[in-house]
Design a protein around this motif. Structure first.
Motif, PDB file in Angstrom:
ATOM      1  N   ARG A 154     -75.262  59.599  36.826  1.00  0.00           N
ATOM      2  CA  ARG A 154     -74.292  58.631  36.328  1.00  0.00           C
ATOM      3  C   ARG A 154     -74.945  57.263  36.335  1.00  0.00           C
ATOM      4  N   ALA A 155     -74.629  56.479  35.319  1.00  0.00           N
ATOM      5  CA  ALA A 155     -75.254  55.169  35.149  1.00  0.00           C
ATOM      6  C   ALA A 155     -74.213  54.067  35.259  1.00  0.00           C
ATOM      7  N   THR A 156     -74.608  53.002  35.932  1.00  0.00           N
ATOM      8  CA  THR A 156     -73.804  51.782  35.951  1.00  0.00           C
ATOM      9  C   THR A 156     -74.397  50.878  34.883  1.00  0.00           C
ATOM     10  N   VAL A 157     -73.567  50.493  33.920  1.00  0.00           N
ATOM     11  CA  VAL A 157     -74.036  49.771  32.735  1.00  0.00           C
ATOM     12  C   VAL A 157     -73.406  48.383  32.698  1.00  0.00           C
ATOM     13  N   ARG A 158     -74.236  47.366  32.447  1.00  0.00           N
ATOM     14  CA  ARG A 158     -73.743  46.003  32.257  1.00  0.00           C
ATOM     15  C   ARG A 158     -73.504  45.821  30.763  1.00  0.00           C
TER      16      ARG A 158
ATOM     17  N   THR B 161     -76.538  59.766  41.444  1.00  0.00           N
ATOM     18  CA  THR B 161     -76.028  61.112  41.210  1.00  0.00           C
ATOM     19  C   THR B 161     -74.714  61.285  41.957  1.00  0.00           C
ATOM     20  N   ALA B 162     -73.714  61.824  41.253  1.00  0.00           N
ATOM     21  CA  ALA B 162     -72.423  62.125  41.866  1.00  0.00           C
ATOM     22  C   ALA B 162     -72.017  63.522  41.432  1.00  0.00           C
ATOM     23  N   ASN B 163     -71.740  64.398  42.401  1.00  0.00           N
ATOM     24  CA  ASN B 163     -71.363  65.792  42.123  1.00  0.00           C
ATOM     25  C   ASN B 163     -72.427  66.522  41.303  1.00  0.00           C
ATOM     26  N   GLY B 164     -73.689  66.189  41.533  1.00  0.00           N
ATOM     27  CA  GLY B 164     -74.780  66.855  40.843  1.00  0.00           C
ATOM     28  C   GLY B 164     -75.025  66.385  39.423  1.00  0.00           C
TER      29      GLY B 164
ATOM     30  N   ALA C 227     -73.083  57.458  23.958  1.00  0.00           N
ATOM     31  CA  ALA C 227     -73.252  57.823  22.551  1.00  0.00           C
ATOM     32  C   ALA C 227     -74.312  58.921  22.477  1.00  0.00           C
ATOM     33  N   ASP C 228     -74.565  59.432  21.296  1.00  0.00           N
ATOM     34  CA  ASP C 228     -75.540  60.511  21.139  1.00  0.00           C
ATOM     35  C   ASP C 228     -76.716  60.008  20.303  1.00  0.00           C
ATOM     36  N   PRO C 229     -77.884  59.797  20.773  1.00  0.00           N
ATOM     37  CA  PRO C 229     -78.376  59.780  22.149  1.00  0.00           C
ATOM     38  C   PRO C 229     -78.061  58.450  22.802  1.00  0.00           C
ATOM     39  N   PRO C 230     -77.808  58.433  24.104  1.00  0.00           N
ATOM     40  CA  PRO C 230     -77.428  57.178  24.745  1.00  0.00           C
ATOM     41  C   PRO C 230     -78.587  56.186  24.877  1.00  0.00           C
ATOM     42  N   CYS C 231     -79.751  56.656  25.289  1.00  0.00           N
ATOM     43  CA  CYS C 231     -80.903  55.770  25.491  1.00  0.00           C
ATOM     44  C   CYS C 231     -82.032  56.191  24.577  1.00  0.00           C
ATOM     45  N   ALA C 232     -82.738  55.206  24.074  1.00  0.00           N
ATOM     46  CA  ALA C 232     -83.934  55.505  23.292  1.00  0.00           C
ATOM     47  C   ALA C 232     -85.077  55.763  24.260  1.00  0.00           C
ATOM     48  N   GLY C 233     -85.868  56.787  24.002  1.00  0.00           N
ATOM     49  CA  GLY C 233     -86.945  57.223  24.860  1.00  0.00           C
ATOM     50  C   GLY C 233     -87.797  56.214  25.463  1.00  0.00           C
TER      51      GLY C 233
ATOM     52  N   VAL D  88     -69.120  52.555  34.342  1.00  0.00           N
ATOM     53  CA  VAL D  88     -69.838  53.675  34.943  1.00  0.00           C
ATOM     54  C   VAL D  88     -69.601  54.884  34.055  1.00  0.00           C
ATOM     55  N   VAL D  89     -70.676  55.498  33.573  1.00  0.00           N
ATOM     56  CA  VAL D  89     -70.571  56.648  32.674  1.00  0.00           C
ATOM     57  C   VAL D  89     -71.419  57.794  33.212  1.00  0.00           C
ATOM     58  N   VAL D  90     -70.964  59.016  32.968  1.00  0.00           N
ATOM     59  CA  VAL D  90     -71.723  60.211  33.337  1.00  0.00           C
ATOM     60  C   VAL D  90     -72.670  60.518  32.190  1.00  0.00           C
ATOM     61  N   LEU D  91     -73.941  60.680  32.517  1.00  0.00           N
ATOM     62  CA  LEU D  91     -74.966  60.926  31.501  1.00  0.00           C
ATOM     63  C   LEU D  91     -75.194  62.420  31.312  1.00  0.00           C
ATOM     64  N   PRO D  92     -75.546  62.836  30.096  1.00  0.00           N
ATOM     65  CA  PRO D  92     -75.922  64.232  29.890  1.00  0.00           C
ATOM     66  C   PRO D  92     -77.246  64.543  30.611  1.00  0.00           C
ATOM     67  N   SER D  93     -77.451  65.794  30.939  1.00  0.00           N
ATOM     68  CA  SER D  93     -78.688  66.196  31.623  1.00  0.00           C
ATOM     69  C   SER D  93     -79.893  65.938  30.726  1.00  0.00           C
ATOM     70  N   GLY D  94     -80.982  65.503  31.327  1.00  0.00           N
ATOM     71  CA  GLY D  94     -82.218  65.285  30.583  1.00  0.00           C
ATOM     72  C   GLY D  94     -82.251  64.000  29.783  1.00  0.00           C
ATOM     73  N   THR D  95     -81.351  63.092  30.034  1.00  0.00           N
ATOM     74  CA  THR D  95     -81.338  61.819  29.311  1.00  0.00           C
ATOM     75  C   THR D  95     -82.451  60.927  29.843  1.00  0.00           C
ATOM     76  N   PRO D  96     -83.256  60.339  28.957  1.00  0.00           N
ATOM     77  CA  PRO D  96     -84.386  59.516  29.413  1.00  0.00           C
ATOM     78  C   PRO D  96     -83.987  58.093  29.790  1.00  0.00           C
ATOM     79  N   CYS D  97     -82.851  57.913  30.446  1.00  0.00           N
ATOM     80  CA  CYS D  97     -82.424  56.571  30.835  1.00  0.00           C
ATOM     81  C   CYS D  97     -83.008  56.214  32.199  1.00  0.00           C
ATOM     82  N   HIS D  98     -83.319  54.933  32.374  1.00  0.00           N
ATOM     83  CA  HIS D  98     -83.778  54.414  33.654  1.00  0.00           C
ATOM     84  C   HIS D  98     -83.235  52.999  33.798  1.00  0.00           C
ATOM     85  N   ALA D  99     -83.313  52.456  34.986  1.00  0.00           N
ATOM     86  CA  ALA D  99     -82.810  51.101  35.220  1.00  0.00           C
ATOM     87  C   ALA D  99     -83.537  50.122  34.318  1.00  0.00           C
ATOM     88  N   GLY D 100     -82.796  49.302  33.615  1.00  0.00           N
ATOM     89  CA  GLY D 100     -83.368  48.313  32.703  1.00  0.00           C
ATOM     90  C   GLY D 100     -83.411  48.757  31.253  1.00  0.00           C
TER      91      GLY D 100
END
Length: 112
Positions: free
Chosen positions: A63-67, A57-60, A106-112, A75-87
């Protein structure tokens, strides 16, 4: 009318060639402007996939670091409530122009 002895084709070519340094300077300025993305913009968007390495989290804002391959990270800022996790797999929009590129989720960035 008298013929001008200094108006031969060779004299006209010499007259043009004496300004070759000015032409070279103008060409160099155009190359620098194009390289610095001040003219001739080519904006393109591509959809790319990657894997989330970590989320912090940066400035509330999350944010995700993506390979994005073996040698590239973003490094991208994620929208609130995005179901992304490491891996998890993530989709990003890569915005290219002449001299650089940037990423956004993208919209949505991560699949649930």
């Amino acid at each position: 009318m008298a013929h001008d002895p200094f108006n031969t084709p060779a004299d006209r070519i010499r007259g043009v060639l004496k300004y070759w340094k000015a032409g070279l300077a103008i060409a160099a300025v155009l190359v620098v402007l194009t390289e610095r993305n001040l003219i001739a913009r080519e904006n393109k968007d591509h959809l790319v996939s990657g894997e989330v390495e970590r989320i912090d989290t940066a400035n509330g804002k999350p944010r995700a670091t993506v390979r994005l391959g073996e040698a590239q990270e973003a490094v991208v800022v994620l929208p609130s409530g995005t179901p992304c996790h490491a891996g998890s797999k993530i989709r990003l929009v890569r915005h290219d122009n002449v001299s650089q590129h940037s990423f956004r989720p993208a919209d949505p960035p991560c699949a649930g």
